[in-house]
Design a protein around this motif. Structure first.
Motif: not given
Length: 356
Positions: A38-42, A85-99, A126-133
């Motif tokens: 989860c510590n990687n750039p998001q 790549i992760y799909k977002l709903d109402d999750s806060p950013l940055p994404l946590t280890k638990r998520f 279509s929608g919100r996403y987070v990419v984690i390299p």
């Protein structure tokens, strides 16, 4: 799959994100096997629906690690990299280890590899996403460039998810569909030199791997796979690399893409029933249109080397035309009309054969 020549699509959009994996900043998190993933750039994106109205967005994501050539000169190997790549709903950013522990990614680059770049093409709702390299090993450091190609502009609900990432957005013009007579040399080069420099880096030239990046943008709508093979890109470079340095400057790359656009138009003209491949007969017609009238025996040899079940993809076709054009130019230079022969020294023969 079929050959997509949707005339309503006039441009691709490119979003570029520069960042780093750093132990000092705590962003060298490693792959998902590590609790520090989860510590990687998001990077947060909102993808908009494509024009075809199916509720999805066609997106190409390419992750490139920077300074690979400099690292190799110092004797270091490239890192094994990938992205999720992760799909977002109402999750806060940055994404946590638990998520991340409880959520499956909707797409990824696949197996980690120490190539300079990994990429993939995805059709996502279509929608919100987070990419984690990330790098495979936790604690491994490096810099990266993440590029996202989409048909419509990308929205940024939270662009700077981490302080280690900066973003740039450009329009990537698809001039292969401009009116007759207009130059196609800037196809997918994002307003010309600006995007070329972003791919080429400080030396102002593209090698085979970097040319794969350029052609990913240039032909992404029509390739079944994301990019041309590296061997084909090497041969394409040799086609216009008169100085034999193994890379191209902006003007040479522009000339090469002019050629490829012309080849692609001919390919599309012989495709039947919106198929994504052509037959031996259609290949013969395409080559004749380009000025190469080959014998049946020659076509058989080409088919045996480049086709799959006697079907030729656009990638195969580009590789074929590149080699036919190169050999034809060698013939014109070395041909003696009086003797009806070609004269080569062994060194000249090797120099020309190794280009292929």
């Amino acid at each position: 799959d079929h050959l997509d020549v949707d005339e309503s699509i006039e441009s691709w959009n490119l979003a570029s994100f520069s960042g780093s994996w750093s132990k000092q900043s705590g962003t060298a998190g490693g792959c998902k096997n590590y609790p520090t993933f989860c510590n990687n750039p998001q990077i947060s994106l909102e993808l908009l629906e494509d024009a075809n109205g199916d509720g999805k967005c066609s997106v190409i994501i390419a992750l490139m690690q920077k300074d690979c050539r400099a690292q190799k000169c110092l004797g270091f190997q490239s890192n094994s990299i990938g992205f999720s790549i992760y799909k977002l709903d109402d999750s806060p950013l940055p994404l946590t280890k638990r998520f991340l522990d409880c959520t499956h990614s909707v797409a990824s680059s696949g197996s980690f590899t120490n190539l300079r770049e990994v990429s993939g093409r995805f059709d996502l709702p279509s929608g919100r996403y987070v990419v984690i390299p990330c790098i495979f090993e936790s604690g491994s450091e490096g810099s990266f460039l993440l590029r996202v190609f989409t048909e419509k502009s990308i929205l940024y609900p939270n662009r700077d998810v981490t302080s280690e990432v900066s973003a740039d957005l450009n329009s990537v013009e698809d001039t292969s569909r401009t009116s007759s007579g207009e130059s196609e040399s800037a196809v997918k080069l994002s307003q010309g030199e600006k995007m070329f420099i972003s791919i080429a880096g400080s030396d102002g030239r593209v090698d085979a791997e970097e040319l794969m990046d350029v052609l990913t943008a240039a032909l992404s709508r029509d390739l079944r796979r994301d990019v041309l093979e590296k061997d084909t890109c090497r041969a394409l470079i040799q086609l216009v690399d008169k100085d034999r340095v193994g890379s191209l400057n902006y003007e040479q790359c522009t000339l090469l893409i002019d050629n490829i656009c012309r080849w692609k138009r001919v390919y599309i003209s012989v495709v039947e029933n919106r198929s994504d491949t052509i037959s031996k007969h259609q290949l013969s017609l395409a080559l004749q249109e380009l000025g190469y009238d080959l014998s049946t025996e020659c076509l058989e040899v080409i088919l045996n080397r480049f086709s799959t079940q006697e079907k030729i993809t656009l990638q195969d076709y580009i590789a074929i035309v590149c080699r036919v054009k190169m050999l034809s130019e060698i013939f014109k230079v070395k041909h003696d009309p009086k003797k009806k022969t070609l004269t080569f020294s062994l060194e000249t023969l090797l120099l020309n054969a190794l280009k292929l």
